[in-house]
Design a protein around this motif. Sequence first.
Motif, PDB file in Angstrom:
ATOM      1  N   PRO A 180     -12.543  37.108 -45.824  1.00 51.91           N
ATOM      2  CA  PRO A 180     -12.326  38.557 -45.969  1.00 51.91           C
ATOM      3  C   PRO A 180     -13.577  39.386 -45.612  1.00 51.91           C
ATOM      4  CG  PRO A 180     -12.352  37.459 -48.123  1.00 51.91           C
ATOM      5  CD  PRO A 180     -12.356  36.376 -47.101  1.00 51.91           C
ATOM      6  N   ALA A 181     -14.767  38.872 -45.926  1.00 54.61           N
ATOM      7  CA  ALA A 181     -15.987  39.636 -45.638  1.00 54.61           C
ATOM      8  C   ALA A 181     -16.162  39.822 -44.126  1.00 54.61           C
ATOM      9  CB  ALA A 181     -17.210  38.925 -46.227  1.00 54.61           C
ATOM     10  N   GLN A 182     -15.917  38.742 -43.383  1.00 53.16           N
ATOM     11  CA  GLN A 182     -16.027  38.803 -41.913  1.00 53.16           C
ATOM     12  C   GLN A 182     -15.000  39.781 -41.342  1.00 53.16           C
ATOM     13  OE1 GLN A 182     -17.860  37.593 -39.458  1.00 53.16           O
ATOM     14  NE2 GLN A 182     -19.306  36.442 -40.719  1.00 53.16           N
ATOM     15  N   VAL A 183     -13.805  39.824 -41.975  1.00 52.50           N
ATOM     16  CA  VAL A 183     -12.750  40.722 -41.498  1.00 52.50           C
ATOM     17  C   VAL A 183     -13.229  42.177 -41.586  1.00 52.50           C
ATOM     18  CG1 VAL A 183     -10.411  41.597 -41.939  1.00 52.50           C
ATOM     19  CG2 VAL A 183     -10.867  39.137 -42.079  1.00 52.50           C
ATOM     20  N   ASN A 203      -7.330  35.326 -28.133  1.00 51.04           N
ATOM     21  CA  ASN A 203      -7.935  36.659 -28.072  1.00 51.04           C
ATOM     22  C   ASN A 203      -6.947  37.744 -28.471  1.00 51.04           C
ATOM     23  OD1 ASN A 203     -10.696  36.912 -27.310  1.00 51.04           O
ATOM     24  ND2 ASN A 203     -10.170  35.883 -25.386  1.00 51.04           N
ATOM     25  N   LYS A 204      -5.760  37.628 -27.886  1.00 50.48           N
ATOM     26  CA  LYS A 204      -4.733  38.651 -28.112  1.00 50.48           C
ATOM     27  C   LYS A 204      -4.333  38.678 -29.595  1.00 50.48           C
ATOM     28  CE  LYS A 204      -0.301  40.022 -26.073  1.00 50.48           C
ATOM     29  NZ  LYS A 204       0.778  39.330 -26.822  1.00 50.48           N
ATOM     30  N   LEU A 205      -4.075  37.486 -30.148  1.00 50.85           N
ATOM     31  CA  LEU A 205      -3.628  37.416 -31.542  1.00 50.85           C
ATOM     32  C   LEU A 205      -4.707  37.886 -32.511  1.00 50.85           C
ATOM     33  CD1 LEU A 205      -1.547  34.148 -31.435  1.00 50.85           C
ATOM     34  CD2 LEU A 205      -0.756  36.359 -32.323  1.00 50.85           C
ATOM     35  N   VAL A 206      -5.954  37.504 -32.262  1.00 48.68           N
ATOM     36  CA  VAL A 206      -7.038  37.911 -33.158  1.00 48.68           C
ATOM     37  C   VAL A 206      -7.141  39.438 -33.168  1.00 48.68           C
ATOM     38  CG1 VAL A 206      -9.562  37.925 -33.424  1.00 48.68           C
ATOM     39  CG2 VAL A 206      -8.372  35.767 -33.044  1.00 48.68           C
ATOM     40  N   SER A 207      -7.109  40.049 -31.996  1.00 49.51           N
ATOM     41  CA  SER A 207      -7.188  41.517 -31.919  1.00 49.51           C
ATOM     42  C   SER A 207      -6.050  42.176 -32.682  1.00 49.51           C
ATOM     43  CB  SER A 207      -7.133  41.986 -30.467  1.00 49.51           C
ATOM     44  OG  SER A 207      -8.225  41.480 -29.772  1.00 49.51           O
ATOM     45  N   GLU A 208      -4.845  41.642 -32.445  1.00 44.81           N
ATOM     46  CA  GLU A 208      -3.669  42.204 -33.122  1.00 44.81           C
ATOM     47  C   GLU A 208      -3.804  42.131 -34.636  1.00 44.81           C
ATOM     48  OE1 GLU A 208      -0.415  41.043 -29.694  1.00 44.81           O
ATOM     49  OE2 GLU A 208      -0.072  40.330 -31.766  1.00 44.81           O
ATOM     50  N   LYS A 209      -4.147  40.905 -35.110  1.00 46.67           N
ATOM     51  CA  LYS A 209      -4.179  40.661 -36.564  1.00 46.67           C
ATOM     52  C   LYS A 209      -5.266  41.470 -37.260  1.00 46.67           C
ATOM     53  CE  LYS A 209      -1.118  37.265 -36.671  1.00 46.67           C
ATOM     54  NZ  LYS A 209      -0.004  37.052 -37.611  1.00 46.67           N
ATOM     55  N   LEU A 210      -6.372  41.699 -36.530  1.00 49.91           N
ATOM     56  CA  LEU A 210      -7.462  42.470 -37.138  1.00 49.91           C
ATOM     57  C   LEU A 210      -7.218  43.964 -36.962  1.00 49.91           C
ATOM     58  CD1 LEU A 210     -10.579  40.400 -35.987  1.00 49.91           C
ATOM     59  CD2 LEU A 210      -9.637  40.508 -38.291  1.00 49.91           C
ATOM     60  N   GLY A 211      -6.146  44.295 -36.221  1.00 52.00           N
ATOM     61  CA  GLY A 211      -5.821  45.698 -35.982  1.00 52.00           C
ATOM     62  C   GLY A 211      -6.856  46.392 -35.123  1.00 52.00           C
ATOM     63  N   LEU A 212      -7.404  45.677 -34.137  1.00 46.58           N
ATOM     64  CA  LEU A 212      -8.452  46.285 -33.292  1.00 46.58           C
ATOM     65  C   LEU A 212      -7.834  46.985 -32.075  1.00 46.58           C
ATOM     66  CD1 LEU A 212     -11.026  43.352 -33.381  1.00 46.58           C
ATOM     67  CD2 LEU A 212     -11.001  45.409 -34.796  1.00 46.58           C
ATOM     68  N   ALA A 271     -15.295  47.027 -38.591  1.00 51.07           N
ATOM     69  CA  ALA A 271     -16.308  48.060 -38.349  1.00 51.07           C
ATOM     70  C   ALA A 271     -16.936  47.882 -36.959  1.00 51.07           C
ATOM     71  CB  ALA A 271     -17.384  47.997 -39.421  1.00 51.07           C
ATOM     72  N   ASN A 272     -17.031  46.645 -36.547  1.00 54.70           N
ATOM     73  CA  ASN A 272     -17.676  46.355 -35.254  1.00 54.70           C
ATOM     74  C   ASN A 272     -16.839  45.346 -34.474  1.00 54.70           C
ATOM     75  OD1 ASN A 272     -19.308  45.761 -33.133  1.00 54.70           O
ATOM     76  ND2 ASN A 272     -21.003  44.898 -34.342  1.00 54.70           N
ATOM     77  N   PRO A 273     -15.920  45.816 -33.624  1.00 59.00           N
ATOM     78  CA  PRO A 273     -14.957  44.930 -32.931  1.00 59.00           C
ATOM     79  C   PRO A 273     -15.597  43.811 -32.109  1.00 59.00           C
ATOM     80  CG  PRO A 273     -14.388  47.243 -32.612  1.00 59.00           C
ATOM     81  CD  PRO A 273     -15.711  47.228 -33.294  1.00 59.00           C
ATOM     82  N   LYS A 274     -16.892  43.982 -31.796  1.00 57.72           N
ATOM     83  CA  LYS A 274     -17.549  42.917 -31.036  1.00 57.72           C
ATOM     84  C   LYS A 274     -17.559  41.613 -31.813  1.00 57.72           C
ATOM     85  CE  LYS A 274     -20.769  45.454 -28.090  1.00 57.72           C
ATOM     86  NZ  LYS A 274     -22.066  46.109 -28.226  1.00 57.72           N
ATOM     87  N   LEU A 275     -17.499  41.724 -33.158  1.00 57.54           N
ATOM     88  CA  LEU A 275     -17.581  40.523 -33.999  1.00 57.54           C
ATOM     89  C   LEU A 275     -16.272  39.727 -34.021  1.00 57.54           C
ATOM     90  CD1 LEU A 275     -19.695  41.986 -36.945  1.00 57.54           C
ATOM     91  CD2 LEU A 275     -20.465  40.612 -35.016  1.00 57.54           C
TER      92      LEU A 275
END
Length: 503
Positions: free
Chosen positions: A460-463, A494-503, A468-472
């Motif tokens: 959760p902390a990394q999320v 890549n696609k799924l990570v972006s989606e799930k993090l709401g980036l 705050a910083n999508p580069k991460l």
Amino acid sequence: MLDLTYDAPKPKVIAGAKHDWELVIGLEVHAQVATAAKLFSGASTLFGAEPNSNVAFVDAGMPGMLPVINEGCVAQAVRTGLGLKAQINLMSAFDRKNYFYPDLPQGYQISQLYHPIVGEGEVLVEMGNGLARLVRIERIHLEQDAGKSIHDMDPNMSFVDLNRTGVALMEIVSRPDIRGADEAAAYVLKLRQILRYLGTCDGNMQNGNLRADVNVSVCRPGDYEKYQATQDFGHLGTRCEIKNMNSTRFIQAAIDVEARRQIAILEDGGKIVQETRLYDPDKNETRSMRSKEEAHDYRYFPDPDLLPLEIEQAWVDDISASLPELPDDKKARFITDFGLSDYDASVLTADVTNAAFFEQVAQGNDGKLAANWVINELFGRLKKDDKGIDESPISAVRIGQIVALIKSDKISGKIAKDVFDIAYTQDRDPVEIVKTEGMEQVTDTGAIEAAVDEIIAANPAQVEKAKANPKLAGWFVGQVMKATGGKANPAAVNKLVSEKLGL
Ligand code: ADP
Ligand code: MG
């Protein structure tokens, strides 16, 4: 056709001189004809044989022996002429060039001074960046090679090895169309490439099977244009000939020092003496071997032992019909058919065996991807292992399979390197390797999604940081790849990570 600009490079101006000077260079290349037997005898041409074991009576200049022309050598000269887009002379003749030397038992070399077998041709020399120079060939003639004197085996005696005596050479004479040391080297390499494609000379410079006499002169700006307009050599400077060069690196160095030497003399108010010089690589200088005054009078005359050489147009046409695809055409085809860059096409067509290997890999595959794999992975690996393409432990078909596996998303480019390594070192089939080792890429989004969810839930902390910083987000991609053993499809992750993090 290749997309090139001809004659665009500006003549070289030599640095360090008081005035501007331009270089003018013409080459006489001696190429040993690839044949089993000598030009006028049945003796073998095999390199490295026991000294004096390949010598027929005629090669040894025994009295009463008569030369008999080897048809194979004539065919090779014609083939070479056709490959250089040259005029083939149906009537040519042999002359005697008389001089005395211990490695020449006949007392003369049989050559073709007045009527060479091949007339005018041309060689396209590419200088990079789409620039090229057309170097005109003046003539190609057939002649005998001499033997070898050996002076360093005994303090009191010299020896002679006649194995090379009478071996057929083609002397390929260029017009003085070469304008720089780099161009001279490129010209020799291009000529060598064409001869190897044709199979008329093995091009082995180390063994002396291809060597060049380099004629160098310098002139003031504008003079060369006058020569071009009139073909009158009077507009050019006096030349010196640097004999017997068998390395392109030394050819370049020799031209540089010779040009500087001539310029220094001319700027000092002196005159260039036409002479034959030798290049000494240790001292990086050329020195005089003989001047024009000391030049031999060869007393050329038609060889009375040999009839003029008459060949038929139909025979020439047969040879013409059997010519292989030549380097320029092959390169142009690789660019159009496989979508290769100029550079990749040059690398792949430099050697005819490499080119054939690549074509097999590219068969039914993505050409660019095939080129990458052959140039970067295969050539890189072979070079590291000091192996030639003929010794490649992995076949073209198998590299083709790897390329197909990548293209169809069965494996990632990264996993492909592992597959290549196993196939290369263990002589295994790539399709089998992927199956047996479970290396197939996970494209099933369900499985990838599960892995992504798991990692997001556990961190959760990394999320928060990533939001705050999508580069991460890259950190999550890395974790998912790790969890799937590198087999997840990177694009899907890549696609799924972006989606799930709401980036
Ligand atoms: P030779 O038979 O005396 O060697 P050639 O006329 O056959 O003379 O020329 C030999 C080579 O010298 C050719 O390759 C030619 O292009 C080259 N050459 C002739 N004149 C010059 C010059 N002024 N500068 C440089 N090269 C030259
Ligand atoms: Mg000459």
